[in-house]
Structures are given as structure tokens and as C-alpha cells.
Write a protein that holds these residues in place. Structure first.
Motif, PDB file in Angstrom:
ATOM      1  N   UNK A   1       0.853  -1.181   0.000  1.00 10.91           N
ATOM      2  CA  UNK A   1       0.000   0.000   0.000  1.00 10.91           C
ATOM      3  C   UNK A   1       0.885   1.226   0.000  1.00 10.91           C
ATOM      4  N   UNK A   2       0.834   1.988  -1.085  1.00  4.55           N
ATOM      5  CA  UNK A   2       1.729   3.134  -1.217  1.00  4.55           C
ATOM      6  C   UNK A   2       1.265   4.342  -0.429  1.00  4.55           C
ATOM      7  N   UNK A   3      -0.014   4.367  -0.030  1.00  3.52           N
ATOM      8  CA  UNK A   3      -0.546   5.579   0.609  1.00  3.52           C
ATOM      9  C   UNK A   3      -0.889   5.394   2.083  1.00  3.52           C
ATOM     10  N   UNK A   4      -0.561   4.232   2.678  1.00 10.30           N
ATOM     11  CA  UNK A   4      -0.673   4.061   4.120  1.00 10.30           C
ATOM     12  C   UNK A   4       0.741   4.150   4.675  1.00 10.30           C
ATOM     13  N   UNK A   5       0.990   5.232   5.372  1.00 10.06           N
ATOM     14  CA  UNK A   5       2.355   5.577   5.753  1.00 10.06           C
ATOM     15  C   UNK A   5       2.566   5.485   7.255  1.00 10.06           C
ATOM     16  N   UNK A   6       3.801   5.243   7.638  1.00  9.52           N
ATOM     17  CA  UNK A   6       4.190   5.302   9.041  1.00  9.52           C
ATOM     18  C   UNK A   6       4.297   6.761   9.459  1.00  9.52           C
ATOM     19  N   UNK A   7       3.655   7.103  10.573  1.00 10.67           N
ATOM     20  CA  UNK A   7       3.735   8.472  11.057  1.00 10.67           C
ATOM     21  C   UNK A   7       5.134   8.856  11.488  1.00 10.67           C
ATOM     22  N   UNK A   8       5.947   7.872  11.850  1.00 13.55           N
ATOM     23  CA  UNK A   8       7.319   8.136  12.296  1.00 13.55           C
ATOM     24  C   UNK A   8       8.262   8.414  11.131  1.00 13.55           C
ATOM     25  N   UNK A   9       8.121   7.623  10.087  1.00 11.56           N
ATOM     26  CA  UNK A   9       9.080   7.734   8.982  1.00 11.56           C
ATOM     27  C   UNK A   9       8.514   8.460   7.762  1.00 11.56           C
ATOM     28  N   UNK A  10       7.186   8.510   7.656  1.00 13.60           N
ATOM     29  CA  UNK A  10       6.567   9.093   6.469  1.00 13.60           C
ATOM     30  C   UNK A  10       6.651   8.199   5.255  1.00 13.60           C
TER      31      UNK A  10
ATOM     32  N   UNK B   1      -3.411   3.584  14.986  1.00 15.54           N
ATOM     33  CA  UNK B   1      -2.591   4.598  15.653  1.00 15.54           C
ATOM     34  C   UNK B   1      -1.199   4.668  15.017  1.00 15.54           C
ATOM     35  N   UNK B   2      -0.763   5.888  14.737  1.00 19.43           N
ATOM     36  CA  UNK B   2       0.556   6.085  14.162  1.00 19.43           C
ATOM     37  C   UNK B   2       0.618   5.989  12.658  1.00 19.43           C
ATOM     38  N   UNK B   3      -0.527   5.804  11.994  1.00 19.81           N
ATOM     39  CA  UNK B   3      -0.551   5.699  10.543  1.00 19.81           C
ATOM     40  C   UNK B   3      -1.071   6.980   9.902  1.00 19.81           C
ATOM     41  N   UNK B   4      -0.594   7.263   8.718  1.00 27.99           N
ATOM     42  CA  UNK B   4      -1.065   8.385   7.914  1.00 27.99           C
ATOM     43  C   UNK B   4      -1.681   7.814   6.644  1.00 27.99           C
TER      44      UNK B   4
END
Length: 526
Positions: free
Chosen positions: A118-127, A166-169
Motif C-alpha cells: 500500500x503506497x498511501x498508508x504511511x508510518x507516522x514516524x518515517x513518512x 494509531x501512528x498511521x497516515x
């Protein structure tokens, strides 16, 4: 001049369906991964160039999957067992993959022999994409290079428990896809660019008419075809529809749900000057009805299935009266004992006197005279927990109007509004309430149909605050009940609703099929 053919196979929205059975009755059904497996094996035996992609929402949705999550989480998920055996090349994250939280999802992904994309579910820590590389490249012996990019509807935060994500963008799907397709084309230089998007179409493909507000963004497949340059094939899902066509030069498929069909795109290449060029693509869907289930796959799942059947057949209690659902539409048009029972369980667990719930699907059978776990999970199909939120009388009235818009009139007869049947059936978004008295008048226009709304004999006070129990999906604003989004949470009941139903029935042993007629619907023909 060499001609080569690549077969792309897509499953989507399998929702835990592996075996070709209907669990509510244990009767044969034309669904399931085991049936699709026989077709996959045939295609692999006949073709050198084959890609197999799952488009998401495979982890939950059947009693088999529910039994795994309740009893066997330390083992490999049965769907992963099947997909590993069938040598899937990749799977895209669907919205239901998050229903049991990130720890469970991460464990399931670790057991897979293929990547989760999934290219658009990102880690909030790393982006960066949560599961690492959001695409896969497969180079075949002929030299043909295929790229598969995974994308997920970014509307998930409107449905899922905050603790589960939690923590996902969640980045806009069109924006992310455009950026990654450009990157892949420039860096990887594939011969074919495949995007697998767990999302569907925001327009009616027959007319081009928009069927979903632009700003909502739950489904963006049409925009992907029209706005993102460089896509050759778009695999879609989420809407549980079957589609196969060419849109703006992009081959598009969607294979329904629970393995009713498999999506297939045949891509034909021609070799010119030592380089392969994509010549044409042919999208189609292959129906499960004509397939024979793969016995070797079913044998692998048999230990899970035996445990599931034993669990389903546990007798919990009996019904006094008739709690079966003979007509799902009528069960939404007038109070039904099955819905009344769900309200009682919710209010008992939450210790409040106002409740909201839905009849989730049109195959809900209600409860037979002898209640088993099979009966419960056949009716309550989602892994919901409960929340008590504080809302105003105005919020309740808006929610009632939202539910009342479920109905339309054909002549003088009530029917389901297109807003709740397209782009996919959304019967689960029509709520019925307990603890208040109200009347829906279908002679009036949507948004102005609630002519009476009372609490304890008095009209609902617009500004007064009331405590209401509902499932976590609805409490988060799911189903466009945005009046509930962000409201104060008084209490969370973490126990799964099916377990609450089972415990309630076990304790009482005999359940009366009854209603209190606290709401009604006025139709012109009456």
C-alpha cells in the motif's frame, strides 16, 4: 516478431471465504478461494507468464475467520495458508485488514510468503509506506518486466477504531498513485504498469454520472483512470461489484466478493528491436459457478474447519416465538424481534437506555428455535465492539433523518434508495433505535421525514445531551453519520458483540421474540 501473453489474476474482497459453503446452513455455495484455486492452477499450467494479486479485505468475514481470531491467533491465518500454497505474488491492504489492530495485521503479514502493499498508508514516524516497498517488480524468463503498485482507499480513518490505526497516515489515493507510478516508470521502466487499488468507482460506468461526492474520496478508481498517466491495468474492489472494461485506455476489472468470480486481464506484448511493447489488454471476470473446488487446499484448512463447525454448533438457548427474518426489507420497515434483541444486549452491556443498531445484510436469517453460535455469526457478521457516546438531541434527529433516507418510493410503494444500493449495497447503514419513540413519514422528502421523536414521553431536546450505545463503526461516524464523529466517549465495551450476544443468551436460556413498537413508518399506500 515475438508475441507473448501475460495473464493477471485478481481476487478481491474474499472476506475469509475459502470453502464453497454457506455457513448459516452448511449448504454448498458458489464462493470461496478453493474454487478459484482450481482456475489459478489451470492458468499456471497453461501459461508461462502469470501474476496473482489479492486486492484486499481477505482476513475477516466468515465464521472460519472469526474462529481463527478467537481461538487460533498464534497459528497461521487460514487464508494465508491458502494464498501461500497458491503462490500469490502480492496482496494489497484493504480497510478490513485493520479490524483486529496492527499487531494482528503485522503477524498475518509476517506469515505470508508474499508482500503486503500500500503506497498511501504511511508510518507516522518515517513518512514512508508502513509495510516497506509499496510495489513489486516481477521479471519473467522472457524478459518481460511487470510492476504492481498497491493502493488503499484513504477513507479508513472514518471507519476504523483509532487504536487500530494509531501512528498511521492515510494519504490521498490519487496523489500517492500519481507520484509512485511516475517514480516506477522512471526508475524501474517496466513493460506493464499494474495498479491494484482497494477502492471502487465514484461514477456510474454506464452513464459517467457521479454516484459519490467528490470530496468524500472513498472510491477514486475513475479518477485514477482519467488523471494518472502511465497506468496500463487497474485492479479494483471494495464495492463488491463485478466490472470488466477499458476506461481511457486502462484495462479495469473488479471480481465481486467472497470469491464469486476471479478478475483476469490478458496483456499481449510484441517484441520489437529486442524490446517488449504492450499491444493490447483484455479484461474479464471468470465466474466461480463453473469451477470445482481444489481438494488439496480444502485439506489444508480442514483442522481449522473442524474447530469452526464444533464452535458453531454449540447450543446457547431457545427462542419462544418466531425470531426468524422472513423478509429483510420488512424487518427494516417495521420493528423485528431480532433487532429488539440486539438492542437489549447493547443496553444491558452498556447500562444506558438508548441504543442504535442495524440489520447488517440481506442474508441475515434471524434466530431459529434453538440458538447456536452459527445463528449468531450468521446475523452479526462484523467484528464490532460497542461504544457509549454523548450526543445532543439534534444529533439524534440528524441520524434519524440519515436513516430515513434509506427509503424511496416507487409509486406509493417503499423501496431502497439508490444512495444505499449504489455504488454498493449499504443496508448496514440503515439504523433502528430503541429507547426513543419516533415516526418516519415517507410521504415527506428525505431530510424532513422524522415527524415525531420522543424520549421518556417528552420531545427530544435539541441541546440536551443523551448517552447512546452503538457499534464502534457507527460511533466513529462510519456510514456518513458524521454527526457522531468526534463526540465524547463515555464508555467502550471491548468484548466483541457476538460474544456479548452469546453470553446474554446463555445466561437467560430462553429468549422471547417480542417488540415494543417504539417506532413506525408511514407509507402512502397505508
Amino acid at each position: 516478431m515475438d508475441h507473448i501473453k501475460l495473464i493477471i489474476l485478481e481476487t478481491s474482497d474474499l472476506h475469509g471465504a475459502i470453502l464453497p459453503i454457506q455457513y448459516s446452513s452448511n449448504t454448498p455455495a458458489n464462493i470461496g478461494l478453493a474454487k478459484l484455486a482450481s482456475y489459478m492452477k489451470k492458468i499456471r499450467s497453461e501459461n508461462e507468464h502469470v501474476l496473482v494479486i489479492d486486492n484486499g479485505d481477505f482476513m475477516q468475514g466468515t465464521p472460519l475467520a472469526s474462529y481463527y481470531f478467537r481461538m487460533l491467533r498464534q497459528k497461521v491465518h487460514p487464508m494465508i495458508i491458502g494464498m501461500n500454497k497458491l503462490q500469490y505474488d502480492a496482496a494489497v491492504l484493504g480497510n478490513h485488514e485493520f479490524n483486529y489492530g496492527l499487531d494482528t495485521l503485522t503477524k498475518v503479514a509476517a506469515d505470508a510468503t508474499f508482500p503486503f502493499l500500500s503506497c498511501n498508508i504511511l508510518s507516522g514516524e518515517t513518512g514512508k509506506p508502513f509495510f516497506g516497498t509499496p510495489y513489486v517488480i516481477k521479471t519473467f524468463s522472457s524478459g518481460i518486466k511487470a510492476a504492481v503498485l498497491g493502493v488503499t482507499t484513504h477513507y479508513i480513518p472514518n471507519w476504523e477504531k483509532p487504536s487500530h490505526i494509531e501512528g498511521l497516515i492515510f494519504e490521498d489515493a490519487v496523489t500517492a498513485t500519481s507520484n509512485w507510478v511516475k517514480h516506477i516508470r522512471e526508475v524501474e521502466q517496466p513493460d506493464i504498469m499494474i495498479v491494484s487499488y482497494h477502492g471502487g468507482f465514484e461514477v456510474d460506468l454506464a452513464t459517467g454520472k457521479r454516484i459519490e461526492p467528490f470530496e468524500k474520496g472513498e472510491n477514486q478508481a475513475y479518477r485514477l483512470c482519467m488523471e494518472v498517466e502511465g497506468i496500463d491495468v487497474l485492479l479494483t474492489g471494495h464495492q463488491h461489484r463485478q466490472e470488466q472494461q477499458i476506461i481511457n485506455g486502462v484495462a479495469v476489472v473488479q471480481p465481486g466478493y467472497k470469491g464469486q468470480a476471479i478478475g483476469q486481464v490478458t496483456a499481449e506484448f510484441v517484441k520489437e528491436n529486442q524490446q517488449y511493447k504492450l499491444q493490447q489488454t483484455f479484461p474479464e471476470t471468470i465466474q466461480t459457478v463453473d469451477l470445482t473446488a481444489d481438494q488439496s487446499l480444502m485439506n489444508l484448512i480442514e483442522p481449522y474447519e473442524q474447530g469452526t463447525q464444533k464452535w458453531l454448533d454449540e447450543v446457547l438457548g431457545t427462542v419462544e416465538g418466531d425470531m426468524r427474518i422472513h423478509d429483510p426489507f420488512q424487518a427494516r420497515l417495521a420493528e423485528h424481534p431480532m433487532i429488539e434483541l440486539i438492542h437489549k444486549v447493547q443496553m444491558d452491556a452498556a447500562h444506558v437506555d438508548i441504543s442504535s443498531t442495524a440489520l447488517f445484510h440481506n442474508d441475515s436469517p434471524g434466530l431459529p428455535s434453538h440458538i447456536t453460535m452459527r445463528s449468531i455469526v450468521s446475523n452479526y457478521i462484523y467484528p464490532n465492539s460497542l461504544m457509549v457516546i454523548e450526543v445532543t438531541g439534534e444529533d439524534i434527529k440528524q441520524a434519524l433523518e440519515r436513516s430515513a433516507s434509506y427509503f424511496t418510493l416507487i409509486g406509493d410503494e417503499p423501496a431502497v434508495s439508490a444512495d444505499f444500493s449504489r455504488p454498493k449495497p449499504q443496508h448496514y447503514n440503515y439504523d433502528m433505535w430503541e429507547g426513543i419513540e419516533y415516526t418516519i413519514d415517507l410521504r415527506r422528502s428525505p431530510g424532513n421525514r422524522i415527524i415525531q421523536a420522543m424520549y421518556q414521553g417528552e420531545p427530544l431536546n435539541t441541546h440536551q445531551r443523551y448517552k447512546v450505545v452503538m457499534n464502534n463503526y457507527r460511533a466513529g461516524g462510519g456510514g456518513d453519520y458524521l454527526m457522531f464523529k468526534g463526540k465524547k466517549v463515555i464508555k467502550e465495551i471491548q468484548t466483541d458483540m457476538t460474544e456479548l450476544l452469546a453470553a446474554y443468551i446463555r445466561k437467560r436460556r430462553t429468549i422471547k421474540a417480542e417488540v415494543n413498537n417504539n417506532w413506525n413508518v408511514i407509507i402512502p399506500s397505508v
